[in-house]
Motif scaffolding. Structure first.
Motif, short mmCIF file in Angstrom:
data_model
loop_
_atom_site.label_atom_id
_atom_site.label_comp_id
_atom_site.label_asym_id
_atom_site.label_seq_id
_atom_site.Cartn_x
_atom_site.Cartn_y
_atom_site.Cartn_z
N ALA A 18 69.21 29.41 38.84
CA ALA A 18 68.59 29.42 40.17
C ALA A 18 69.39 30.33 41.10
CB ALA A 18 68.53 28.00 40.72
N VAL A 20 71.27 32.87 40.35
CA VAL A 20 71.04 34.26 39.98
C VAL A 20 69.69 34.73 40.51
CG1 VAL A 20 70.59 35.78 38.03
CG2 VAL A 20 72.51 34.21 37.96
N ALA A 21 68.69 33.87 40.36
CA ALA A 21 67.35 34.23 40.80
C ALA A 21 67.33 34.46 42.31
CB ALA A 21 66.37 33.12 40.43
N ALA A 25 66.51 37.81 44.60
CA ALA A 25 65.49 37.88 45.63
C ALA A 25 66.05 38.46 46.93
CB ALA A 25 64.92 36.49 45.88
N LYS A 93 59.31 45.46 33.70
CA LYS A 93 58.87 44.30 34.46
C LYS A 93 59.88 43.98 35.55
CE LYS A 93 56.13 41.65 32.09
NZ LYS A 93 55.65 40.70 31.11
N ARG A 94 61.14 44.10 35.21
CA ARG A 94 62.20 43.85 36.19
C ARG A 94 62.10 44.85 37.35
NH1 ARG A 94 68.31 42.45 34.39
NH2 ARG A 94 69.27 42.34 36.43
N GLU A 97 58.77 43.81 39.31
CA GLU A 97 58.71 42.49 39.93
C GLU A 97 59.94 42.14 40.76
OE1 GLU A 97 56.32 40.17 39.65
OE2 GLU A 97 55.00 41.24 38.28
N GLN A 98 61.10 42.50 40.23
CA GLN A 98 62.35 42.05 40.82
C GLN A 98 62.89 43.09 41.80
OE1 GLN A 98 63.95 39.22 40.10
NE2 GLN A 98 66.06 39.53 40.64
N ASN B 27 59.81 35.20 40.15
CA ASN B 27 58.77 36.21 39.94
C ASN B 27 58.50 36.39 38.45
OD1 ASN B 27 60.78 37.92 38.92
ND2 ASN B 27 61.24 38.68 40.97
N TYR B 29 59.18 38.66 36.44
CA TYR B 29 60.27 39.13 35.60
C TYR B 29 61.04 37.95 35.02
CZ TYR B 29 65.03 40.47 34.53
OH TYR B 29 66.24 40.58 33.93
N TRP B 30 61.32 36.95 35.88
CA TRP B 30 62.07 35.79 35.37
C TRP B 30 61.21 34.98 34.41
CZ3 TRP B 30 67.00 35.83 35.21
CH2 TRP B 30 67.70 36.61 36.15
#
Lengths: 387, 313
Positions: A18, A20-21, A25, A93-94, A97-98, B27, B29-30
């Protein structure tokens, strides 16, 4: 199993994930224009990805030093996909999205590029690929562009040169890699158009260290006037050496897949007289003064060699062209809005890059033609332009 | 019901983690990372039955993974099969291949078995790379989306639940197998093959059986990967992927089903986190691996559990 211990362990793991996420963000809330890249910096295709990565880093710095684009700084977010299509997809994707990048420039190999195509098409993000094969842009995909010449064009350019030299019956030798196979298929397809007959068609494996057997077979095929090697990596250098050892006494053609100094170093003396189609940047200084690609090629060569003390290859040049096409498109669009940038990229006209003069259109997402695909010959351990 | 056993509490915990994890997945990616972890975990749970419990090594499991992926891809893309039928047929086909290959090679032991499985994996890889008419060769091929009852299953969020559900199923199956007579036979084999045979266990049968099961796990995971990602290349069939899978099992802890899951999670997540270190990535990755094997010699989970149990005393 000890449940509470296990539970505590999992809890900690979850907390970490969490954290890291959340960190990720928060990171995504800054201002610069983000250029995303996934390149084969390590692994079997490192000779492509390494110069590409260096080139992107160098030019992002340069553009920033000159004030950035649209008054904003550029930020390069790049990942090493190591030639692995699965990794490329995850990293793409990273990026989307990220990291929320505005444009993607990357994909050193065709496999990596094709794995990412469905993602960029779905996400609607401009993507300029640095890989060779024709399938990337044929059929045209709305969000996908590419900068290097296709394998089919390499075949066409070689056949044109053969026609000029009145070579009509040739032997083809190719490796087991994706590039090799794709180019072999394209050559077989376009050969009849150029009235070239492929009368021998030999293949070698990925790890082979001696191609004497295949070349002997070609040599003993009656009527062979020249040999074409579709391949990249170390294979073509070995073919070139064996070719000399067998005293084949006929012209040898390589593909643009060997367009770096490494090839000449590996093949040594045997490389003398070898011809290949390549981008003008390899012979930047030899270009005539009026050539549209002269300035950009000479500058790129100077910048790259001064910074990294390494010989240039055409591969880094593709990355330069990709980045510049994207940046020019943003300037023309006056925004980083993805749909508008995409339209602007598609409308790229008369852009002089290291690979050629680019004129894109709705039906051509590469925009190169054979006129700027140069035929080179190795002379005294150096590239020279065939007049 | 005793909630302190892996078969009950452990499984419930895994299900809870999978249910609650989306709260932390900010998101797609995760989600993607979670899906990759799930896929690797499914293969590792199967592989752990073979390596951890039966004590047989396989350096060729990427081959089964690849057969599953390409089987599904070829049947659905080239021959227009419904993906569900393609998945079932492919899994059955892989089971048959594993059975045919397993019988002779599982008579081998130690290094010879490692060599044989290695050779098998490489042969599969070569076939997939060279049969480019069917497989697209080194550049790979596209795979249509998975459809079930006319519904197209696409997107990370859908696949997260499919993979998560399959993982819970795989773990449940593995845990029950281990506690069954067949599982006890396997553990007996691991302890002493001669001893097991003397006690009336058909060693070859037991070994081949678990080999086939682990191959099927890998095949299903491969099929799902193909449909989920929509594009596959022979990279996933390579020898390196086989090694990666074995490493995950050993890293997490052999003979521990949840260890295999944690090993898969750690070794999938780590490269994603370390990639920000750029050129130091491999150095740090290597250091983490080496120190884990030094300080957690039995693998991550079993060593941790042991340490915790000792502390409590």
């Amino acid at each position: 199993m000890n449940r509470s211990g296990f539970f505590r362990f999992m809890q900690r793991g979850l907390g970490l994930a969490a954290a890291v996420a959340l960190a990720g963000a928060a990171y995504a809330q800054q201002e610069p224009i983000r250029i995303g890249a996934f390149l084969s910096v390590t692994g079997p295709a490192a000779f492509l990805g390494d110069p590409e990565q260096k080139t992107l880093e160098m030019y992002v710095e340069k553009l920033n030093a000159a004030g950035g684009v649209l008054g904003r700084k550029l930020q390069l977010v790049s990942y090493d996909s190591a030639g692995d299509a699965e990794k490329a997809r995850t990293f793409a994707k990273r990026l989307i999205e990220q990291d929320k990048v505005d444009v993607i420039v990357g994909g050193s190999t065709t496999g990596e590029t094709m794995a990412v195509v469905p993602l960029v098409e779905a996400a609607g993000i401009p993507f300029i690929s640095l890989a060779g094969a024709l399938v990337i842009i044929d059929p045209v995909k709305k969000w996908v562009f590419k900068t290097p010449h296709t394998d089919r064009m390499a075949c066409e350019r070689i056949f044109l040169d053969m026609r000029d030299r009145k070579l009509e019956r040739i032997g083809l030798i190719s490796g087991a890699g994706g590039f090799d196979k794709s180019m072999r298929a394209e050559c077989l397809k376009v050969a009849p158009t150029y009235k070239v007959q492929i009368i021998a068609d030999e293949a070698y494996g990925a790890g082979d260290t001696d191609m004497t057997a295949q070349l002997t077979k070609i040599k003993n095929t009656p009527g062979v006037q020249a040999v074409l090697n579709a391949g990249f990596g170390s294979g073509p250098a070995i073919v070139t050496k064996n070719f000399k050892q067998l005293a084949m006494n006929m012209p040898l053609y390589q593909s643009h897949g060997v367009a770096s100094k490494e090839f000449i170093k590996l093949a040594g003396d045997a490389a003398e007289g070898v011809r290949l189609p390549a981008a003008a940047v390899l012979v930047a200084e030899q270009l005539p003064a009026g050539d549209k690609q002269k300035t950009v090629s000479v500058n790129y060569k100077k910048d790259y060699e001064a910074r990294f003390k390494q010989d240039i290859s055409t591969f880094g040049g593709h990355a330069h062209d990709g980045l510049m096409i994207a940046v020019e498109a943003m300037k023309r669009a006056g925004t980083t809005d993805k749909a508008k940038v995409r339209d602007a990229i598609e409308n790229t006209k008369g852009f002089s890059g290291t690979g050629g003069v680019v004129n894109m259109s709705a039906t051509d997402h590469m925009g190169l033609d054979l006129t700027h695909f140069r035929m080179l010959e190795v002379k005294k351990g150096n590239w020279t332009l065939v007049k | 019901m005793n909630w302190r056993t892996p078969r009950t509490g452990g499984l419930a915990l895994l299900a809870a983690v999978i249910l609650l994890l989306p709260l932390a997945l900010v998101n797609n990616y995760w989600y993607e990372v979670a899906i990759l972890i799930g896929i690797n975990a499914i293969v590792c749970v199967g592989l752990n039955l073979l390596i951890g419990y039966a004590g047989q090594i396989s350096l060729g499991h990427a081959g089964f993974f690849g057969l599953g992926a390409y089987g599904s891809a070829i049947l659905s893309a080239r021959y227009g099969w419904p993906p569900a039928a393609a998945l079932a047929a492919t899994t059955a086909g892989v089971a048959l291949i594993a059975l045919l290959v397993g019988r002779p090679i599982l008579k081998l032991k130690g290094h010879y078995l490692a060599m044989a499985t290695l050779g098998m994996g490489i042969i599969i890889s070569i076939v997939i790379v060279t049969e480019d008419r069917l497989t697209g060769g080194p550049d790979g091929m596209s795979v249509p989306a998975f459809t079930l009852f006319g519904m197209s299953l696409a997107g990370e969020r859908v696949w997260y639940w499919i993979i998560g559900g399959t993982l819970v199923g795989a773990v449940w199956f593995a845990l029950n197998l281990i506690e069954s007579p067949a599982g006890r036979a396997l553990r007996a084999l691991h302890g002493s093959e001669v001893g097991a045979q003397v006690s009336g266990i058909d060693a070859t049968r037991a070994k081949v059986g678990v080999f086939v099961i682990s191959a099927m796990f890998a095949s299903v995971a491969g099929s799902m990967t193909a449909h989920y990602s929509g594009f596959i290349t022979p990279g996933k069939v390579s020898f390196f992927h086989s090694i990666e899978l074995v490493t995950m099992v050993v890293f997490g802890g052999m003979a521990s089903t949840f260890g295999a899951v944690i090993g898969a999670a750690a070794l999938t997540l780590l490269p994603q986190l370390l990639t920000v270190l750029k050129e130091y990535e491999m150095v740090v990755f290597g250091a983490v691996m080496v120190s884990t094997m030094i300080f957690f010699p039995r693998g991550l989970l079993p060593s941790l559990m042991l340490a915790l149990a000792r502390k409590r005393k």
